[in-house]
Design a protein around this motif. Structure first.
Motif, short mmCIF file in Angstrom:
data_model
loop_
_atom_site.label_atom_id
_atom_site.label_comp_id
_atom_site.label_asym_id
_atom_site.label_seq_id
_atom_site.Cartn_x
_atom_site.Cartn_y
_atom_site.Cartn_z
N UNK A 54 0.86 -1.16 0.03
CA UNK A 54 0.14 0.00 0.04
C UNK A 54 0.74 1.25 -0.10
N UNK A 55 1.93 1.10 0.79
CA UNK A 55 2.77 2.56 0.86
C UNK A 55 3.49 2.88 -0.48
N UNK A 58 -5.12 12.30 9.19
CA UNK A 58 -4.08 11.06 9.28
C UNK A 58 -3.09 11.57 8.03
N UNK A 59 -1.86 11.43 8.11
CA UNK A 59 -0.81 11.87 7.43
C UNK A 59 -0.01 10.65 6.82
N UNK A 60 0.43 10.39 5.39
CA UNK A 60 1.28 9.64 4.84
C UNK A 60 2.53 10.29 4.39
N UNK A 61 3.72 10.18 5.24
CA UNK A 61 4.85 10.79 4.88
C UNK A 61 5.84 10.05 3.92
N UNK A 62 6.11 10.70 2.75
CA UNK A 62 6.98 10.00 1.72
C UNK A 62 7.89 10.94 1.26
N UNK A 63 9.09 10.70 1.96
CA UNK A 63 10.40 11.58 1.63
C UNK A 63 10.82 11.35 0.17
N UNK A 64 11.13 12.43 -0.38
CA UNK A 64 11.62 12.43 -1.81
C UNK A 64 13.27 12.66 -1.53
N UNK A 85 9.65 8.55 7.48
CA UNK A 85 8.65 8.15 6.24
C UNK A 85 7.69 7.24 7.05
N UNK A 86 6.42 7.15 6.61
CA UNK A 86 5.33 6.39 7.03
C UNK A 86 4.23 7.32 7.70
N UNK A 87 3.45 6.77 8.58
CA UNK A 87 2.13 7.53 8.99
C UNK A 87 2.26 8.18 10.34
N UNK A 88 1.61 9.27 10.49
CA UNK A 88 1.23 9.72 11.71
C UNK A 88 -0.25 10.39 11.80
N UNK A 89 -0.67 10.37 12.95
CA UNK A 89 -2.22 10.67 13.25
C UNK A 89 -2.23 11.79 14.30
N UNK A 90 -2.94 12.88 13.80
CA UNK A 90 -3.32 13.70 14.78
C UNK A 90 -4.75 13.66 15.06
N UNK A 91 -4.94 13.64 16.42
CA UNK A 91 -6.34 13.79 16.93
C UNK A 91 -7.32 14.82 16.62
N UNK A 92 -8.54 14.56 16.76
CA UNK A 92 -9.57 15.69 16.71
C UNK A 92 -9.06 16.76 17.56
N UNK A 93 -9.43 18.14 17.05
CA UNK A 93 -8.96 19.45 17.87
C UNK A 93 -7.37 19.88 17.77
#
Length: 155
Positions: free
Chosen positions: A41-42, A103-109, A120-128
């Motif tokens: 998927x990534x 929800x963020x997908x980080x894709x370094x170039x 590289x990968x995923x990070x998630x920020x909660x509501x608010x």
């Protein structure tokens, strides 16, 4: 099938797996374990984003040194997530809040580039939550999934 259609289909499958889950550290952990760098998927999402930027259907706008654009508005096929992609290099973007989380997908170039300190990968920020999205140590593409497309930029 076009790259954009494959991109949409991959995102629809992914959002189906996460729809209704709390946007928190546990979700970030699950995403990184199951769909992190090196996963099918990534790699499909990164390839589609790279092609989309090159072909001009991604990041078609530019402002403040950031290339950006909303690719898909919230829709039922994407489980009510919108999809945005930004192309940033060594800068901080405009401050904003995430009423429903992000929800963020980080894709370094550039090898070693980070987004808000995350590799590289995923990070998630909660509501608010809120931040100045920052790419450091090079260039990266970042894909944002926003529940109901909700984002508020600080004036």
């Amino acid at each position: 099938m076009s790259t954009k259609a494959v991109f949409h289909q991959t995102l629809a499958t992914l959002t189906g797996q996460i729809a209704g889950q709390p946007l928190d550290a546990a979700l970030a952990g699950w995403l990184n374990q199951n769909h992190g760098p090196g996963s099918d998927v990534y790699e499909r999402l990164k390839d589609a984003c790279t092609v989309g930027v090159r072909e001009g259907w991604l990041c078609e706008r530019e402002g403040g040194g950031i290339r950006y654009g909303r690719v898909f508005k919230p829709e039922d096929a994407l489980h009510r997530f919108s999809v945005d992609v930004v192309d940033m290099q060594d800068l901080a973007g405009p401050h904003h809040t995430h009423p429903n989380g992000e929800i963020d997908l980080i894709m370094p170039l550039t090898q070693g580039a980070t987004f808000d300190g995350h590799p590289a990968g995923w990070c998630v920020y909660p509501p608010g939550s809120a931040h100045h999205p920052t790419v450091a140590q090079g260039r990266a593409l970042v894909l944002y999934l926003l529940p109901e497309g909700q984002i508020h930029f600080t004036r």
